[in-house]
Design an enzyme around this catalytic site. Structure first.
Site, short mmCIF file in Angstrom:
data_model
loop_
_atom_site.label_atom_id
_atom_site.label_comp_id
_atom_site.label_asym_id
_atom_site.label_seq_id
_atom_site.Cartn_x
_atom_site.Cartn_y
_atom_site.Cartn_z
CG HIS A 99 -4.54 -55.92 15.22
ND1 HIS A 99 -4.40 -54.71 14.60
CD2 HIS A 99 -4.95 -55.65 16.48
CE1 HIS A 99 -4.69 -53.74 15.46
NE2 HIS A 99 -5.03 -54.27 16.60
CG ASP A 102 -4.23 -55.82 11.24
OD1 ASP A 102 -5.45 -55.78 11.39
OD2 ASP A 102 -3.40 -55.30 12.03
C1 XLS Z 1 -7.23 -49.05 19.49
C2 XLS Z 1 -5.86 -49.44 19.72
C3 XLS Z 1 -5.36 -50.58 18.85
C4 XLS Z 1 -4.11 -51.17 19.43
C5 XLS Z 1 -3.77 -52.52 18.91
O1 XLS Z 1 -7.70 -48.02 19.93
O2 XLS Z 1 -5.04 -48.34 19.62
O3 XLS Z 1 -5.15 -50.15 17.54
O4 XLS Z 1 -3.02 -50.33 19.25
O5 XLS Z 1 -4.77 -53.43 19.11
#
Ligand code: XLS
Ligand code: NI
Ligand code: NI
Length: 443
Positions: A99, A102
């Site tokens: 993200h 991150d």
């Molecule tokens: C949350 C999601 C998230 C997505 C990316 O539950 O899995 O991590 O994979 O935003």
């Protein structure tokens, strides 16, 4: 400088190896059905769980103090990039995913946030030049910051919609800059808490408007990658709009978006929706919309997204069965959207967790491939539906009959004979294949 000093490059050593920091079943070079395991499985490390998460939960602060935690701000972000590429190299993994938040801290303004992104994206790009690890997908986090409390593209506040558009615009530019294979939209807080204060119709229309603008912008900047919706039924909102694959398909069809979107399917989200992982993969596959996978697993005793590393051989086998039937994942991959447990707080645990997941998927792949080679389920299913290959059944599927004719046919039937579905027998066969595969790779 090394962040994971106790770990050397992880190599395939075979099932009899006693070295915990080695692959027992995942052999990147081994060819299965014409592709190497590395090409077929396309494993990816999730930045957020591996380099950002610290094991904190609603009852306590983080337990994992990472070597890069002695820095703060942009310095910490830079240290994370160094650590990440050391990790990717040592794990020998072909992809990663992140993200926006991150990789670089948010600034006090959007402009500052974008500038921080630019610094770190530039650094990642430099590292990617000498690393084999590529970007599977990136995405914009539109759920952590309090501004998204009522959603992003589905917020009742148009300023939040605009801000979210700016975030995705930037993230698409980053995808282009880093040569990403896909772009992911996970719903975040796109959903609602109560109908008492919600205009669902406007929220869903706005979500579609947002997606169309994203498609337009990607075209404009020449970013030609699959867009992937990641369904999840609940958490953080009570009702997430992208509940499951079937709901997502209906949404994409209603708003004319099927040409641009596929699905990123997460195992734990499937089970939260009351489905199995293989169900979601199957629904996407038969609709030609299986894009990528967030490989993890939930806990049958807990009702939330525990994001555990996928070590369940049975589930991985049935998942890989769908993926192999799909002819692989194309530009998608198996992204470990999974986190070590709070008690596994040492940096080395990050390796043990990924090795466990990679080995468990390697086994699942071998079993699934054998099942397909021997046409175990396929022959059974073919036979089970054989009434549609001849006589009245053939007329039905060829659209050559109608209710009048079918009534006439039914009236002259003396007896209807069904055949057993043999569920238990089939389950026993799967067990047999699992055990045979395991014993053949262990000797
Ligand atoms: C949350 C999601 C998230 C997505 C990316 O539950 O899995 O991590 O994979 O935003
Ligand atoms: Ni996910
Ligand atoms: Ni999740």
């Amino acid at each position: 400088m090394a962040y994971f000093e106790t770990v050397n490059k992880i190599k395939y050593e075979g099932a009899s190896s006693k070295n915990p920091l080695s692959f027992k079943y995942y052999n990147p070079e081994e060819v299965i059905n014409g592709k190497t395991m590395e090409e077929l499985l396309r494993f990816s490390v999730a930045y957020w769980h591996t380099f950002n998460a610290d094991g904190s939960d609603p009852f306590g602060v983080g337990t994992a103090i990472r070597p890069w935690d002695r820095f703060t701000g942009l310095d910490q972000a830079k240290a994370r990039v160094e650590a990440a590429f050391e990790f990717f190299g040592k794990l020998n993994v072909p992809f990663f995913a992140f993200h926006d938040v991150d990789i670089a801290p948010e600034g006090s303004t959007l402009k500052e946030t974008n500038e921080n992104q630019d610094v770190i994206v530039g650094m990642i790009k430099e590292y990617m030049k000498t690393s084999k690890t590529k970007l599977l997908w990136n995405t914009a986090n539109m759920f952590t910051n309090p501004r998204y409390t009522h959603g992003a593209a589905t917020s009742p506040n148009a300023d939040v919609f605009a801000y979210s558009a700016a975030k995705v615009k930037k993230a698409l530019e980053v995808a282009k800059e880093l040569g990403s294979e896909n772009y992911v939209f996970w719903g975040g807080r796109e959903g609602y808490e109560t109908l008492l204060n919600t205009n669902m119709q406007l929220e869903q229309d706005n979500l579609a408007r947002f997606f169309h603008m994203a498609v337009d912008y990607a075209k404009e900047i020449g970013l030609n990658v699959p867009f992937l919706i990641e369904p999840k039924p609940k958490e953080p909102t009570k009702h997430q709009y992208d509940f499951d694959v079937a709901t997502g398909i209906a949404f994409l069809q209603k708003y004319n978006l099927t040409d641009y979107f596929k699905f990123n399917i997460e195992a734990n989200h499937a089970t939260l929706a009351g489905h199995t992982f293989e169900h979601e993969l199957h629904v996407a596959r038969i609709n030609g919309m299986l894009g990528s996978v967030d490989a993890n697993q939930g806990d049958t005793l807990l009702g939330w997204d525990t994001d555990e590393f996928p070590t369940d051989l049975y589930t991985n086998t049935l998942a890989m069965y769908e993926i192999l039937k799909n002819g692989g994942l194309g530009k998608g991959g198996l992204n470990f959207d999974a986190k070590v447990r709070r008690g596994s707080f040492e940096p080395e645990d990050l390796f043990h967790a990924h090795i466990a997941g990679m080995d468990a998927f390697a086994i699942g792949t071998k079993v699934a491939n054998k099942l397909l080679e021997d046409k175990v389920l396929e022959s059974f299913i073919e036979e089970r539906y054989s009434s549609y290959t001849k006589g009245i059944g053939l007329e039905i599927v060829e659209g050559k009959t109608n209710f009048r004719e079918l009534e006439a046919y039914a009236l002259q039937l003396n007896e209807i004979k069904n055949q057993s579905g043999r569920t238990e027998r089939l389950k026993a066969i799967i067990n047999q294949y699992l055990l045979e595969t395991l014993s053949s790779v262990t000797v």
